[in-house]
Scaffold this motif. Structure first.
Motif, short mmCIF file in Angstrom:
data_model
loop_
_atom_site.label_atom_id
_atom_site.label_comp_id
_atom_site.label_asym_id
_atom_site.label_seq_id
_atom_site.Cartn_x
_atom_site.Cartn_y
_atom_site.Cartn_z
N UNK A 251 16.48 2.65 5.05
CA UNK A 251 16.73 1.29 5.53
C UNK A 251 15.65 0.88 6.54
N UNK A 252 15.30 1.81 7.42
CA UNK A 252 14.25 1.55 8.42
C UNK A 252 12.94 1.17 7.75
N UNK A 253 12.57 1.92 6.71
CA UNK A 253 11.31 1.66 6.03
C UNK A 253 11.34 0.34 5.26
N UNK A 254 12.48 -0.02 4.71
CA UNK A 254 12.59 -1.31 4.02
C UNK A 254 12.42 -2.47 5.00
N UNK A 255 13.03 -2.33 6.18
CA UNK A 255 12.87 -3.36 7.21
C UNK A 255 11.42 -3.42 7.68
N UNK A 256 10.80 -2.26 7.85
CA UNK A 256 9.39 -2.22 8.25
C UNK A 256 8.49 -2.83 7.20
N UNK A 257 8.79 -2.57 5.93
CA UNK A 257 8.00 -3.15 4.84
C UNK A 257 8.16 -4.67 4.82
N UNK A 258 9.36 -5.15 5.13
CA UNK A 258 9.58 -6.60 5.20
C UNK A 258 8.76 -7.21 6.31
N UNK A 259 8.67 -6.52 7.43
CA UNK A 259 7.84 -6.98 8.55
C UNK A 259 6.37 -7.08 8.14
N UNK A 260 5.85 -6.02 7.52
CA UNK A 260 4.45 -6.01 7.10
C UNK A 260 4.18 -7.12 6.09
N UNK A 261 5.11 -7.33 5.16
CA UNK A 261 4.96 -8.38 4.15
C UNK A 261 4.86 -9.75 4.82
N UNK A 262 5.72 -9.99 5.81
CA UNK A 262 5.68 -11.28 6.50
C UNK A 262 4.41 -11.45 7.32
N UNK A 263 3.93 -10.35 7.91
CA UNK A 263 2.70 -10.45 8.69
C UNK A 263 1.50 -10.75 7.79
N UNK A 264 1.46 -10.14 6.61
CA UNK A 264 0.39 -10.45 5.66
C UNK A 264 0.45 -11.91 5.24
N UNK A 265 1.66 -12.40 5.00
CA UNK A 265 1.82 -13.81 4.65
C UNK A 265 1.37 -14.72 5.79
N UNK A 266 1.66 -14.32 7.02
CA UNK A 266 1.24 -15.09 8.18
C UNK A 266 -0.29 -15.17 8.24
N UNK A 267 -0.95 -14.04 8.09
CA UNK A 267 -2.41 -14.03 8.12
C UNK A 267 -3.00 -14.87 6.99
N UNK A 268 -2.39 -14.75 5.81
CA UNK A 268 -2.87 -15.51 4.65
C UNK A 268 -2.74 -17.01 4.91
#
Length: 202
Positions: free
Chosen positions: A101-118
């Motif tokens: 669960x921790x890793x899924x939440x972390x992956x969601x964070x990274x996905x949103x940060x990539x979208x932010x940068x894009x």
């Protein structure tokens, strides 16, 4: 490993001298990481007002997305703590469940940060646009890279837990990745406060 070298009165990750030394060594490593991020924050503090005609924080930041990212990372820190609690209880199943669960939440964070940068790049806000954006991308990119590395590291620990079970060695590795994850959460709180919140009200 001889039984005389094992102190069963302590938590599993601290029962061997090697485990205790490795954990101490990782605390020292985190000290070096603090210096790294302190340097990046200092650079950002100096350059955050140098826009060179480019967009400012108020023009770029979408607080709804930033708050969502913050909640994801805070929740992942909480579930990581639950994983350590399950480890201390000797529950491998509980440990693995909360760690995933921790890793899924972390992956969601990274996905949103990539979208932010894009999104910023599509708006014409790149590292070359201004000193503010250069320092912003380096600071957040370094943190995001650390989170991504933490996810990969934790996946390897999951594989070891599945193949070797819960031992003083795997418990020590799990405890260390927990320290690392909480450290990244603390760094993000500083980013949220001094980059996003301060940028929106300045």
């Amino acid at each position: 490993m001889s039984a005389s070298n094992v102190n069963t009165s302590m938590p599993l990750e601290y029962q061997t001298e090697q485990g205790r030394l490795n954990i101490l060594g990782f605390w020292i490593f985190l000290g070096a990481e603090i210096v790294l991020f302190a340097t990046l924050f200092s650079v950002y503090a100096v350059l955050s007002g140098r826009y060179a005609g480019g967009p400012t924080q108020e023009e770029l930041f979408v607080m709804k997305d930033v708050i969502t990212m913050t909640l994801l990372l805070l929740a992942s820190s909480f579930t990581c703590g639950l994983a350590i609690t399950e480890m201390r209880r000797g529950s491998l199943k509980g440990l693995l469940g909360w760690l995933i669960v921790t890793l899924l939440l972390g992956a969601g964070f990274v996905f949103m940060e990539i979208n932010e940068f894009t999104h910023y790049v599509h708006e014409g806000a790149t590292m070359q646009t201004s000193a503010f954006l250069s320092s912003f991308f380096v600071l957040l990119g370094t943190h995001g890279l650390h989170v991504s590395m933490g996810i990969g590291w934790a996946v390897l620990i999951i594989i070891q837990l599945l193949t070797r079970g819960l031992t003083p060695v795997t418990a020590r590795k799990m405890f260390i990745i927990g320290l690392y994850w909480h450290f990244l959460d603390v760094v993000w709180i500083f980013i949220f406060t001094f980059v996003y919140l301060k940028g929106m009200v300045s």
